[in-house]
Write an enzyme that holds these catalytic residues in place. Structure first.
Site, PDB file in Angstrom:
ATOM      1  N   ASN A   1      -8.004   3.714   8.602  1.00 57.94           N
ATOM      2  CA  ASN A   1      -7.383   2.536   9.217  1.00 57.94           C
ATOM      3  C   ASN A   1      -7.361   2.580  10.740  1.00 57.94           C
ATOM      4  O   ASN A   1      -7.141   1.569  11.379  1.00 57.94           O
ATOM      5  CB  ASN A   1      -5.954   2.337   8.694  1.00 57.94           C
ATOM      6  CG  ASN A   1      -5.109   3.571   8.878  1.00 57.94           C
ATOM      7  OD1 ASN A   1      -5.426   4.635   8.362  1.00 57.94           O
ATOM      8  ND2 ASN A   1      -4.033   3.445   9.622  1.00 57.94           N
TER       9      ASN A   1
ATOM     10  N   CYS B   1       1.988   1.881  12.109  1.00 55.17           N
ATOM     11  CA  CYS B   1       3.185   2.612  11.741  1.00 55.17           C
ATOM     12  C   CYS B   1       3.595   3.563  12.849  1.00 55.17           C
ATOM     13  O   CYS B   1       4.732   3.970  12.930  1.00 55.17           O
ATOM     14  CB  CYS B   1       2.942   3.386  10.459  1.00 55.17           C
ATOM     15  SG  CYS B   1       2.170   2.352   9.245  1.00 55.17           S
TER      16      CYS B   1
ATOM     17  N   GLY C   1       0.797  -1.223   0.000  1.00 54.50           N
ATOM     18  CA  GLY C   1       0.000   0.000   0.000  1.00 54.50           C
ATOM     19  C   GLY C   1       0.830   1.275   0.000  1.00 54.50           C
ATOM     20  O   GLY C   1       0.476   2.255  -0.663  1.00 54.50           O
ATOM     21  N   THR C   2       1.923   1.269   0.731  1.00 54.54           N
ATOM     22  CA  THR C   2       2.747   2.481   0.813  1.00 54.54           C
ATOM     23  C   THR C   2       3.301   2.837  -0.556  1.00 54.54           C
ATOM     24  O   THR C   2       3.190   3.996  -1.009  1.00 54.54           O
ATOM     25  CB  THR C   2       3.893   2.246   1.827  1.00 54.54           C
ATOM     26  OG1 THR C   2       3.303   1.972   3.100  1.00 54.54           O
ATOM     27  CG2 THR C   2       4.810   3.452   1.915  1.00 54.54           C
TER      28      THR C   2
ATOM     29  N   GLN D   1      -7.636  -0.759   3.316  1.00 52.43           N
ATOM     30  CA  GLN D   1      -8.399  -1.449   4.367  1.00 52.43           C
ATOM     31  C   GLN D   1      -9.699  -2.062   3.841  1.00 52.43           C
ATOM     32  O   GLN D   1     -10.390  -2.748   4.596  1.00 52.43           O
ATOM     33  CB  GLN D   1      -8.718  -0.478   5.519  1.00 52.43           C
ATOM     34  CG  GLN D   1      -7.512  -0.095   6.364  1.00 52.43           C
ATOM     35  CD  GLN D   1      -6.956  -1.248   7.224  1.00 52.43           C
ATOM     36  OE1 GLN D   1      -7.609  -2.274   7.426  1.00 52.43           O
ATOM     37  NE2 GLN D   1      -5.738  -1.082   7.702  1.00 52.43           N
TER      38      GLN D   1
ATOM     39  N   THR E   1      12.564  -7.060 -10.352  1.00 51.92           N
ATOM     40  CA  THR E   1      12.050  -8.422 -10.559  1.00 51.92           C
ATOM     41  C   THR E   1      10.776  -8.623  -9.742  1.00 51.92           C
ATOM     42  O   THR E   1      10.719  -8.274  -8.564  1.00 51.92           O
ATOM     43  CB  THR E   1      13.128  -9.447 -10.148  1.00 51.92           C
ATOM     44  OG1 THR E   1      14.281  -9.198 -10.946  1.00 51.92           O
ATOM     45  CG2 THR E   1      12.646 -10.873 -10.369  1.00 51.92           C
TER      46      THR E   1
ATOM     47  N   HIS F   1      -1.353  -8.162   2.585  1.00 51.40           N
ATOM     48  CA  HIS F   1      -1.290  -8.642   3.976  1.00 51.40           C
ATOM     49  C   HIS F   1      -2.466  -8.185   4.825  1.00 51.40           C
ATOM     50  O   HIS F   1      -2.615  -8.597   5.970  1.00 51.40           O
ATOM     51  CB  HIS F   1       0.059  -8.289   4.626  1.00 51.40           C
ATOM     52  CG  HIS F   1       0.266  -6.856   4.984  1.00 51.40           C
ATOM     53  ND1 HIS F   1       0.222  -6.412   6.282  1.00 51.40           N
ATOM     54  CD2 HIS F   1       0.536  -5.762   4.239  1.00 51.40           C
ATOM     55  CE1 HIS F   1       0.470  -5.109   6.319  1.00 51.40           C
ATOM     56  NE2 HIS F   1       0.665  -4.684   5.090  1.00 51.40           N
TER      57      HIS F   1
HETATM   58  N1  PLP Z   1      -3.049   2.626   3.631  1.00 46.99           N
HETATM   59  C1  PLP Z   1      -3.770   2.167   4.665  1.00 46.99           C
HETATM   60  C2  PLP Z   1      -5.150   2.689   4.872  1.00 46.99           C
HETATM   61  C3  PLP Z   1      -3.237   1.214   5.540  1.00 46.99           C
HETATM   62  O1  PLP Z   1      -3.971   0.779   6.572  1.00 46.99           O
HETATM   63  C4  PLP Z   1      -1.920   0.744   5.303  1.00 46.99           C
HETATM   64  C5  PLP Z   1      -1.288  -0.223   6.235  1.00 46.99           C
HETATM   65  O2  PLP Z   1      -1.420  -0.085   7.446  1.00 46.99           O
HETATM   66  C6  PLP Z   1      -1.212   1.246   4.191  1.00 46.99           C
HETATM   67  C7  PLP Z   1      -1.817   2.177   3.387  1.00 46.99           C
HETATM   68  C8  PLP Z   1       0.181   0.781   3.896  1.00 46.99           C
HETATM   69  O3  PLP Z   1       0.169  -0.517   3.385  1.00 46.99           O
HETATM   70  P1  PLP Z   1       1.494  -1.412   3.403  1.00 46.99           P
HETATM   71  O4  PLP Z   1       1.670  -1.900   4.798  1.00 46.99           O
HETATM   72  O5  PLP Z   1       1.198  -2.526   2.445  1.00 46.99           O
HETATM   73  O6  PLP Z   1       2.605  -0.557   2.926  1.00 46.99           O
END
Ligand code: PLP
Length: 375
Positions: A150, A327, A70-71, A178, A236, A200
């Site tokens: 989240n 985080c 997600g990041t 989410q 890759t 995940h």
């Molecule tokens: N966006 C939201 C709403 C999330 O809850 C999260 C993870 O906590 C992320 C982005 C980031 O995802 P990732 O852990 O796959 O980088």
């Protein structure tokens, strides 16, 4: 009894997901860019996964790009939109995930993009009228609003936001990390230009995700190098991760009705048990079963807990939950989300988040522990 109630941070990999990943680490270990049979086998696995994922979210295969999660997905979309789609204003909120919030701050500093932070209602919802007012005054605009928060679990009305974006010619990015895997998506018919997923969060492996980019919005990559992902994401491919993600999404969508019913019952049970204490309240919409993500319940406490000791006491008692977003856990900083909706610093909050692997017995036990600690 140890109870894991931190499923918004990450989830346990489904056994069938693990099983389908293993061959791609063992005898099917090829690099999809290689022309020989090992490479071709890996390439087929990647493209089959893309076809499956795109059909599960109602997109065209060409609109799905694999990422490390997600990041990276949020960074790619926001950075790409500013660099190549002439975006001058981004409308968002101060309670987005850090991968959106800090990316927006950096883009504003590096490219001079104006970030318009929407005011929030006390429950953490946006005011749709003020979104419309802002859209009416802005040109070359991207709206970036998460589908489900989240920490709070608040759900955005994406149809309504998307319709406003269409009306004023703005692009719409939603951080759907989410919610993909927890709701049905038909991206082709939804008024969304960019969406993001992370495996995940739905019982897939960590370090794998995908982005959806509606086909009319070509953006440049942020990771440069080889021509993987049709030049959108060099490096890759994480073949076993991608294979696992498509299996995890398939399982999630197949079992959606049963899973959501079970999890909603867990959440409902937790709320009704916690009613025994007058010292507990709920942050955001999380108690409102209609307007919040069924997996998240965010508790506030009418007790002094400046250093967020509560979360450590919970852990000592075997209940694994989160003090804010994962985080920011591990640091003693208060939640930016709670601070922004309450206007107060250092309010303690505990996010409980559930999955299909939680049982009613675990919820009864965890509720008892929370009530003991609060009293
Ligand atoms: N966006 C939201 C709403 C999330 O809850 C999260 C993870 O906590 C992320 C982005 C980031 O995802 P990732 O852990 O796959 O980088």
């Amino acid at each position: 009894m140890i109870v894991y109630l931190d499923n918004a941070s990450t989830t346990r990999v489904h056994a069938d997901v693990l099983e389908c990943m293993l061959p791609y680490m063992m005898h099917r270990f090829g690099n999809p860019s290689s022309l020989h049979r090992f490479g071709r086998e890996a390439k087929v696995a990647i493209e089959n996964s893309r076809a499956q994922i795109s059909s599960l979210v109602g997109a065209n295969a060409g609109e799905i790009f694999f990422t490390s999660g997600g990041t990276e997905g949020n960074n790619t979309i926001l950075g790409g939109a500013v660099r190549s789609l002439q975006i001058k204003t981004i409308i968002s909120t101060r309670i987005e995930h850090p991968s959106v919030y800090y990316t927006l701050l950096a883009l504003s500093e590096s490219f001079g993009v104006k970030i318009h932070w929407l005011d929030l209602l006390p429950n953490g919802d946006i005011c749709y009228a003020s979104l419309e007012e802002t859209l009416a005054k802005s040109d070359n605009t991207l709206v970036s609003l998460m589908h489900a928060n989240n920490e709070l679990g608040n759900l955005l009305n994406i149809e309504r936001v998307g319709a406003l974006c269409r009306k004023y010619g703005a692009l719409f990015h939603t951080d759907s990390v989410q919610t993909i895997g927890k709701y049905r998506f038909d991206l082709r018919s939804m008024p969304i230009d960019f969406a993001v997923a992370s495996a995940h969060k739905f019982h897939g492996p960590k370090g794998t995700g995908f982005i959806y980019i509606r086909s009319d919005n070509a953006i440049p990559p942020i990771i440069l190098g080889g021509a993987q992902e049709r030049n959108m994401r060099a490096g890759t491919e994480n073949v076993c991760g991608v294979v696992g993600m498509s299996k995890a999404l398939d399982i999630a969508m197949m079992n959606l009705a049963e899973t959501s019913r079970h999890i909603l019952a867990l959440k409902h049970c937790m709320i009704s048990r916690l009613e025994a204490s007058e010292k507990i309240f709920y942050n955001g919409n999380s108690k409102d079963l209609e307007n919040s993500l069924y997996t998240i319940l965010n508790l506030g406490f009418k007790i002094e807990d400046e250093d967020n000791i509560f979360i450590y006491n919970l852990d000592s008692a075997g209940i694994c939950a989160s003090a804010g977003s994962a985080c920011s856990s591990g640091s003693s900083r208060a939640s930016r989300v709670i601070e922004n909706i309450s206007g107060k610093k250092n309010l303690s909050a505990v996010r409980l988040s559930f999955s299909i692997y939680n049982t009613m017995e675990e919820i009864e036990h965890a509720a008892g522990v929370i009530l003991d600690l609060v009293s």
